[in-house]
Scaffold this motif. Structure first.
Motif, PDB file in Angstrom:
ATOM      1  N   LYS A 145       0.896  -1.254  -0.053  1.00 51.24           N
ATOM      2  CA  LYS A 145       0.076   0.460  -0.030  1.00 51.24           C
ATOM      3  C   LYS A 145       0.879   1.234  -0.193  1.00 51.24           C
ATOM      4  O   LYS A 145       0.526   2.089  -1.015  1.00 51.24           O
ATOM      5  CB  LYS A 145      -1.049   0.182   1.302  1.00 51.24           C
ATOM      6  N   HIS A 157      -6.667  -4.606  -6.859  1.00 51.33           N
ATOM      7  CA  HIS A 157      -6.292  -4.234  -8.272  1.00 51.33           C
ATOM      8  C   HIS A 157      -5.311  -4.502  -9.090  1.00 51.33           C
ATOM      9  O   HIS A 157      -4.843  -4.794  -9.779  1.00 51.33           O
ATOM     10  CB  HIS A 157      -7.190  -3.331  -8.509  1.00 51.33           C
ATOM     11  N   ILE A 190      -4.763  10.066  -3.807  1.00 56.01           N
ATOM     12  CA  ILE A 190      -6.174   8.960  -3.806  1.00 56.01           C
ATOM     13  C   ILE A 190      -6.316   8.561  -1.806  1.00 56.01           C
ATOM     14  O   ILE A 190      -5.178   8.908  -1.288  1.00 56.01           O
ATOM     15  CB  ILE A 190      -5.688   7.560  -4.103  1.00 56.01           C
ATOM     16  N   THR A 191      -7.134   7.568  -1.309  1.00 54.70           N
ATOM     17  CA  THR A 191      -7.499   7.748   0.080  1.00 54.70           C
ATOM     18  C   THR A 191      -7.389   6.687   0.528  1.00 54.70           C
ATOM     19  O   THR A 191      -6.418   5.834  -0.432  1.00 54.70           O
ATOM     20  CB  THR A 191      -8.896   7.956   0.414  1.00 54.70           C
ATOM     21  N   ASP A 192      -7.050   6.540   1.849  1.00 65.36           N
ATOM     22  CA  ASP A 192      -6.116   4.871   1.851  1.00 65.36           C
ATOM     23  C   ASP A 192      -7.258   3.703   1.896  1.00 65.36           C
ATOM     24  O   ASP A 192      -6.373   2.939   1.544  1.00 65.36           O
ATOM     25  CB  ASP A 192      -6.505   5.193   3.745  1.00 65.36           C
ATOM     26  N   GLU A 193      -8.468   3.933   1.297  1.00 63.44           N
ATOM     27  CA  GLU A 193      -9.367   3.580   1.050  1.00 63.44           C
ATOM     28  C   GLU A 193      -9.549   2.970  -0.172  1.00 63.44           C
ATOM     29  O   GLU A 193      -9.358   1.605  -0.563  1.00 63.44           O
ATOM     30  CB  GLU A 193     -10.510   3.403   1.332  1.00 63.44           C
ATOM     31  N   GLU A 194      -9.114   3.904  -1.105  1.00 66.11           N
ATOM     32  CA  GLU A 194      -8.724   3.636  -2.212  1.00 66.11           C
ATOM     33  C   GLU A 194      -7.327   2.972  -2.282  1.00 66.11           C
ATOM     34  O   GLU A 194      -6.919   2.133  -3.882  1.00 66.11           O
ATOM     35  CB  GLU A 194      -8.468   5.353  -3.550  1.00 66.11           C
ATOM     36  N   ALA A 195      -6.672   3.758  -1.820  1.00 63.62           N
ATOM     37  CA  ALA A 195      -5.185   2.293  -2.151  1.00 63.62           C
ATOM     38  C   ALA A 195      -5.159   1.372  -1.889  1.00 63.62           C
ATOM     39  O   ALA A 195      -4.095   0.475  -2.456  1.00 63.62           O
ATOM     40  CB  ALA A 195      -4.107   3.345  -1.095  1.00 63.62           C
ATOM     41  N   ALA A 207      -8.029  -0.944  -1.998  1.00 66.45           N
ATOM     42  CA  ALA A 207      -8.787  -1.025  -2.704  1.00 66.45           C
ATOM     43  C   ALA A 207      -7.522  -1.134  -4.164  1.00 66.45           C
ATOM     44  O   ALA A 207      -7.773  -2.276  -5.017  1.00 66.45           O
ATOM     45  CB  ALA A 207      -9.615  -0.716  -3.659  1.00 66.45           C
ATOM     46  N   PHE A 208      -6.763  -0.163  -5.121  1.00 64.46           N
ATOM     47  CA  PHE A 208      -6.540  -0.136  -5.852  1.00 64.46           C
ATOM     48  C   PHE A 208      -4.723  -1.408  -6.090  1.00 64.46           C
ATOM     49  O   PHE A 208      -4.430  -1.595  -6.185  1.00 64.46           O
ATOM     50  CB  PHE A 208      -5.824   0.937  -5.833  1.00 64.46           C
TER      51      PHE A 208
END
Length: 95
Positions: free
Chosen positions: A6, A31, A20-25, A27-28
């Motif tokens: 992360k 992916h 990007i937020t921690d949540e997006e990080a 998820a990304f």
């Protein structure tokens, strides 16, 4: 397979000037880990007899040869311009 953390993802996003937020990080990271896994699997393929390609489609130049020819008589052309000097068209100064 190389794992993507992360923190690495956040660093790369920062280099790309992406917020990007921690949540997006989180998820990304999942992916991108999947994409990296697929890329790693592709490196295992035998490509010894595969011809390298530069484009997905076979493209050929369909343009004609560039052959110079006299299309317009210079004197005839100069008759239709407002000002000319020494066989050249005089145009207004731009700058």
């Amino acid at each position: 397979m190389t794992e993507l953390t992360k923190e690495e993802l956040i660093h790369v996003a920062d280099l790309a000037h992406l917020a990007i937020t921690d949540e997006e990080a989180a998820a990304f990271t999942k992916h991108l880990a999947g994409i990296i896994q697929i890329a790693d699997e592709l490196t295992e393929l035998n490509t010894e007899n595969v011809v390298p390609m530069t484009h997905a489609l076979e493209l050929t130049n369909i343009m004609r040869e560039d052959v110079p020819n006299d299309v317009l008589d210079r004197e005839e052309m100069l008759k239709s311009v407002k000002e000319h000097k020494g066989g050249q068209i005089k145009v207004p100064t731009i700058l």
